[in-house]
Design an enzyme around this catalytic site. Structure first.
Site, PDB file in Angstrom:
ATOM      1  N   TYR A  84     -55.791 100.579   3.934  1.00 38.51           N
ATOM      2  CA  TYR A  84     -55.499 101.948   3.512  1.00 38.51           C
ATOM      3  C   TYR A  84     -54.318 101.942   2.559  1.00 38.51           C
ATOM      4  CZ  TYR A  84     -51.490 102.311   6.717  1.00 38.51           C
ATOM      5  OH  TYR A  84     -50.290 102.123   7.351  1.00 38.51           O
ATOM      6  N   CYS A  85     -54.261 102.979   1.737  1.00 43.48           N
ATOM      7  CA  CYS A  85     -53.128 103.193   0.849  1.00 43.48           C
ATOM      8  C   CYS A  85     -52.792 104.683   0.944  1.00 43.48           C
ATOM      9  CB  CYS A  85     -53.437 102.748  -0.582  1.00 43.48           C
ATOM     10  SG  CYS A  85     -54.790 103.644  -1.359  1.00 43.48           S
ATOM     11  N   GLN A  86     -52.192 105.245  -0.066  1.00 36.72           N
ATOM     12  CA  GLN A  86     -51.818 106.655   0.024  1.00 36.72           C
ATOM     13  C   GLN A  86     -53.040 107.560  -0.107  1.00 36.72           C
ATOM     14  OE1 GLN A  86     -48.825 107.312   1.012  1.00 36.72           O
ATOM     15  NE2 GLN A  86     -48.970 109.514   0.990  1.00 36.72           N
ATOM     16  N   PHE A 113     -53.646 107.436   3.610  1.00 34.94           N
ATOM     17  CA  PHE A 113     -52.605 107.783   4.577  1.00 34.94           C
ATOM     18  C   PHE A 113     -52.251 109.272   4.530  1.00 34.94           C
ATOM     19  CE2 PHE A 113     -48.075 107.928   5.931  1.00 34.94           C
ATOM     20  CZ  PHE A 113     -48.244 107.483   7.239  1.00 34.94           C
TER      21      PHE A 113
END
Length: 124
Positions: A84-86, A113
């Site tokens: 996952y990232c932003q 996120f």
């Protein structure tokens, strides 16, 4: 004008091809689906360290996409990788790199996120 139309058609075709090719190796999961599997997997936050410090999913390891090539040794090929990232664009980039390096079982969190409502560990 005709050249512009041809260029646009080619650009769209390449984009569509990439989208479907990516879907073949990267599964995007809802938060509910993600929660079901990430505890048995390698949970990797691909954001930069300063973003990770501000808050991350409980149990995640921080391997920024910018360092991933150098840090592949930290990830196992025989266990699922949950990324996952932003928002989702960096995790898709990380998945592409992992796929090229022979990783098979790759998942990403839909919406990243910023859409996460589960448990987090925050820094200061």
């Amino acid at each position: 004008m005709e050249i512009l139309i041809i260029a646009l058609v080619i650009f769209l075709a390449v984009g569509i091809f990439r989208y479907y090719r990516q879907r073949a190796y990267l599964k995007t999961l809802t938060e509910e689906e993600f929660v079901k599997g990430y505890r048995k997997a390698q949970l990797i936050d691909v954001r930069e360290p300063q973003e990770f410090e501000k808050g991350h999913i409980l149990g995640a390891r921080n391997i920024p996409v910018t360092q991933m090539k150098q840090r592949l040794i930290e990830m196992r090929k025989d266990k699922p990788v949950y990324l996952y990232c932003q928002s989702g664009s960096r995790s898709a980039r990380a998945a592409q790199l992992l796929h090229k390096k022979g990783y098979q079982d790759i998942y990403q969190l839909k919406g990243g996120f910023k859409k996460w409502t589960g448990k987090i560990k925050s820094g200061h």
